[in-house]
Design a protein around this motif. Structure first.
Motif, mmCIF file in Angstrom:
data_model
loop_
_atom_site.group_PDB
_atom_site.id
_atom_site.type_symbol
_atom_site.label_atom_id
_atom_site.label_comp_id
_atom_site.label_asym_id
_atom_site.label_seq_id
_atom_site.Cartn_x
_atom_site.Cartn_y
_atom_site.Cartn_z
ATOM 1 N N ALA A 46 0.825 -1.209 0.000
ATOM 2 C CA ALA A 46 0.000 0.000 0.000
ATOM 3 C C ALA A 46 0.858 1.257 0.000
ATOM 4 O O ALA A 46 0.515 2.265 -0.629
ATOM 5 C CB ALA A 46 -0.917 -0.009 1.221
ATOM 6 N N ALA A 47 2.007 1.220 0.697
ATOM 7 C CA ALA A 47 2.889 2.380 0.751
ATOM 8 C C ALA A 47 3.609 2.615 -0.567
ATOM 9 O O ALA A 47 3.918 3.750 -0.920
ATOM 10 C CB ALA A 47 3.899 2.211 1.881
ATOM 11 N N ILE A 48 3.888 1.535 -1.292
ATOM 12 C CA ILE A 48 4.583 1.652 -2.577
ATOM 13 C C ILE A 48 3.634 2.141 -3.662
ATOM 14 O O ILE A 48 3.984 2.999 -4.480
ATOM 15 C CB ILE A 48 5.194 0.304 -2.985
ATOM 16 N N ALA A 49 2.429 1.575 -3.680
ATOM 17 C CA ALA A 49 1.472 1.914 -4.725
ATOM 18 C C ALA A 49 1.036 3.367 -4.609
ATOM 19 O O ALA A 49 1.030 3.952 -3.520
ATOM 20 C CB ALA A 49 0.256 0.994 -4.628
ATOM 21 N N ALA A 50 0.671 3.959 -5.732
ATOM 22 C CA ALA A 50 0.142 5.317 -5.707
ATOM 23 C C ALA A 50 -1.213 5.325 -5.012
ATOM 24 O O ALA A 50 -2.002 4.393 -5.161
ATOM 25 C CB ALA A 50 0.023 5.848 -7.128
ATOM 26 N N ASN A 51 -1.474 6.373 -4.269
ATOM 27 C CA ASN A 51 -2.733 6.506 -3.539
ATOM 28 C C ASN A 51 -3.651 7.465 -4.285
ATOM 29 O O ASN A 51 -3.422 8.678 -4.271
ATOM 30 C CB ASN A 51 -2.462 7.030 -2.128
ATOM 31 N N PRO A 52 -4.698 6.955 -4.930
ATOM 32 C CA PRO A 52 -5.547 7.843 -5.730
ATOM 33 C C PRO A 52 -6.298 8.876 -4.897
ATOM 34 O O PRO A 52 -6.796 9.857 -5.433
ATOM 35 C CB PRO A 52 -6.527 6.863 -6.404
ATOM 36 N N ALA A 53 -6.360 8.662 -3.566
ATOM 37 C CA ALA A 53 -7.069 9.610 -2.702
ATOM 38 C C ALA A 53 -6.138 10.683 -2.138
ATOM 39 O O ALA A 53 -6.578 11.542 -1.374
ATOM 40 C CB ALA A 53 -7.738 8.858 -1.555
ATOM 41 N N ALA A 54 -4.866 10.650 -2.501
ATOM 42 C CA ALA A 54 -3.919 11.629 -1.968
ATOM 43 C C ALA A 54 -4.318 13.043 -2.376
ATOM 44 O O ALA A 54 -4.837 13.276 -3.472
ATOM 45 C CB ALA A 54 -2.509 11.317 -2.460
ATOM 46 N N ALA A 55 -4.064 13.982 -1.481
ATOM 47 C CA ALA A 55 -4.447 15.371 -1.741
ATOM 48 C C ALA A 55 -3.642 15.957 -2.896
ATOM 49 O O ALA A 55 -2.452 15.669 -3.050
ATOM 50 C CB ALA A 55 -4.237 16.202 -0.485
ATOM 51 N N ALA A 56 -4.293 16.769 -3.695
ATOM 52 C CA ALA A 56 -3.620 17.436 -4.809
ATOM 53 C C ALA A 56 -2.720 18.555 -4.285
ATOM 54 O O ALA A 56 -3.004 19.190 -3.275
ATOM 55 C CB ALA A 56 -4.651 18.016 -5.764
ATOM 56 N N ARG A 111 -3.780 15.054 -13.572
ATOM 57 C CA ARG A 111 -4.492 16.337 -13.692
ATOM 58 C C ARG A 111 -3.834 17.388 -12.795
ATOM 59 O O ARG A 111 -3.696 18.557 -13.178
ATOM 60 C CB ARG A 111 -5.968 16.161 -13.334
ATOM 61 N N ASP A 112 -3.434 16.972 -11.602
ATOM 62 C CA ASP A 112 -2.737 17.864 -10.687
ATOM 63 C C ASP A 112 -1.421 18.334 -11.293
ATOM 64 O O ASP A 112 -1.077 19.523 -11.229
ATOM 65 C CB ASP A 112 -2.499 17.124 -9.370
ATOM 66 N N VAL A 113 -0.671 17.425 -11.896
ATOM 67 C CA VAL A 113 0.584 17.804 -12.540
ATOM 68 C C VAL A 113 0.319 18.812 -13.667
ATOM 69 O O VAL A 113 1.064 19.785 -13.834
ATOM 70 C CB VAL A 113 1.327 16.566 -13.077
ATOM 71 N N ALA A 114 -0.747 18.598 -14.426
ATOM 72 C CA ALA A 114 -1.089 19.549 -15.493
ATOM 73 C C ALA A 114 -1.359 20.935 -14.905
ATOM 74 O O ALA A 114 -0.961 21.957 -15.486
ATOM 75 C CB ALA A 114 -2.297 19.051 -16.279
ATOM 76 N N ARG A 115 -2.017 20.984 -13.760
ATOM 77 C CA ARG A 115 -2.266 22.293 -13.118
ATOM 78 C C ARG A 115 -0.958 22.930 -12.649
ATOM 79 O O ARG A 115 -0.779 24.150 -12.736
ATOM 80 C CB ARG A 115 -3.243 22.121 -11.949
ATOM 81 N N ARG A 116 -0.036 22.116 -12.156
ATOM 82 C CA ARG A 116 1.276 22.650 -11.752
ATOM 83 C C ARG A 116 1.992 23.266 -12.952
ATOM 84 O O ARG A 116 2.623 24.326 -12.848
ATOM 85 C CB ARG A 116 2.140 21.538 -11.155
#
Length: 293
Positions: A46-56, A111-116
């Motif tokens: 779980a720690a290795i995998a990306a967390n889709p619920a992580a805050a943007a 999408r977050d990276v695109a906003r950055r």
């Protein structure tokens, strides 16, 4: 075995699972042997995998930006869809940057990276390369399976067509760059080959590199970002870098000490390396601004 060694071996197992054999049962069995118990293995996975619920990092409703979804035609009547972001009050047409997703498709992190990217003064677009297959599903495992069945040659042509499309967009100054991560890093390299002089700059992050014989087709300056411990990808790096240099392509390459594959992905607790990610990001933005102005 130190915790550092354990985590490095666990990440290598996860990379083999997600990029090679896709057998989750075998992956978890190997990880359990490594971690010592099923509970420890599940926590580590779980720690290795990306967390889709992580805050943007940049909220979707940030008032400094305008965002939306769009679609466009590519070759052979195919259609792509994607997410775009631009400064809310641009002074004029902007350099355009295509942001290419990992092997989980177009998700909230990308999408977050695109906003950055947009906040740095670019018109950013993040295509969904799974558009021809119905779009990115919510299930990441399903998305990885779908990525594995894509017609790669057609996807590359979709990418090259997207370069041409965004160059002509009224928000754009007529210059386009591409950045991509993991699967998207490999696609960034391939688009640099396919788009030729239409592309103004390319920044692949830890993407497996193409056949060095293709380097002569690249006309855009290249900034290659690698994780120092990423043996799977890095074995393709040096031949590609050498071929680009031999073809007189302006190229810079960096290997970030102590980092793992996907070190830029802040939604993965085990992979993310803030110091390296910030350094690579600063280099990326400076490179894009220099070559797309």
């Amino acid at each position: 075995m130190t915790d550092k060694d354990l985590h490095a071996r666990a990440i290598a197992l996860h990379d083999s699972f997600t990029h090679d054999h896709h057998d989750r049962r075998a992956f978890l069995a190997d990880l359990t042997r490594l971690a010592g118990s099923a509970a420890a293995a599940n926590a580590l996975a779980a720690a290795i995998a990306a967390n889709p619920a992580a805050a943007a990092i940049i909220p979707a409703d940030d008032t400094r930006l305008k965002t939306g979804t769009t679609s466009w035609n590519t070759a052979n009547t195919r259609k792509m869809a994607g997410y775009w972001a631009s400064p809310a009050k641009p002074a004029g047409p902007l350099p355009a940057v295509i942001v290419i997703h990992e092997n989980r498709g177009l998700n909230d992190h990308i999408r977050d990276v695109a906003r950055r990217v947009a906040l740095e003064g670019f018109h950013a677009i993040a295509p969904d390369f799974l558009s021809p297959a119905g779009g990115t599903p919510a299930d990441e495992a399903q998305a990885r399976e779908m990525i594995g069945t894509l017609d790669l040659a057609a996807a590359v042509q979709d990418g090259a067509a997207t370069v041409r499309m965004i160059k002509a967009d009224k928000k754009s100054n007529g210059k386009a760059g591409v950045i991509g991560f993991c699967w998207g890093g490999a696609m960034t390299n391939r688009i640099a080959v396919a788009a030729g002089s239409a592309l103004g700059a390319a920044v692949p992050y830890y993407g497996p590199c193409p056949d060095p014989a293709e380097a002569a087709k690249v006309k855009a300056p290249m900034l290659l970002q690698f994780a120092a411990t990423d043996d799977r990808v890095n074995k393709t790096a040096e031949p590609w870098i050498a071929a680009l240099k031999a073809a007189k392509v302006p190229v810079q390459a960096y290997f970030y000490e102590g980092t793992h594959h996907a070190f830029n992905n802040d939604t993965s607790a085990e992979r993310y390396n803030k110091a390296a990610a910030d350094l690579a990001w600063g280099r990326t933005i400076a490179f894009l601004k220099k070559n797309l102005a």
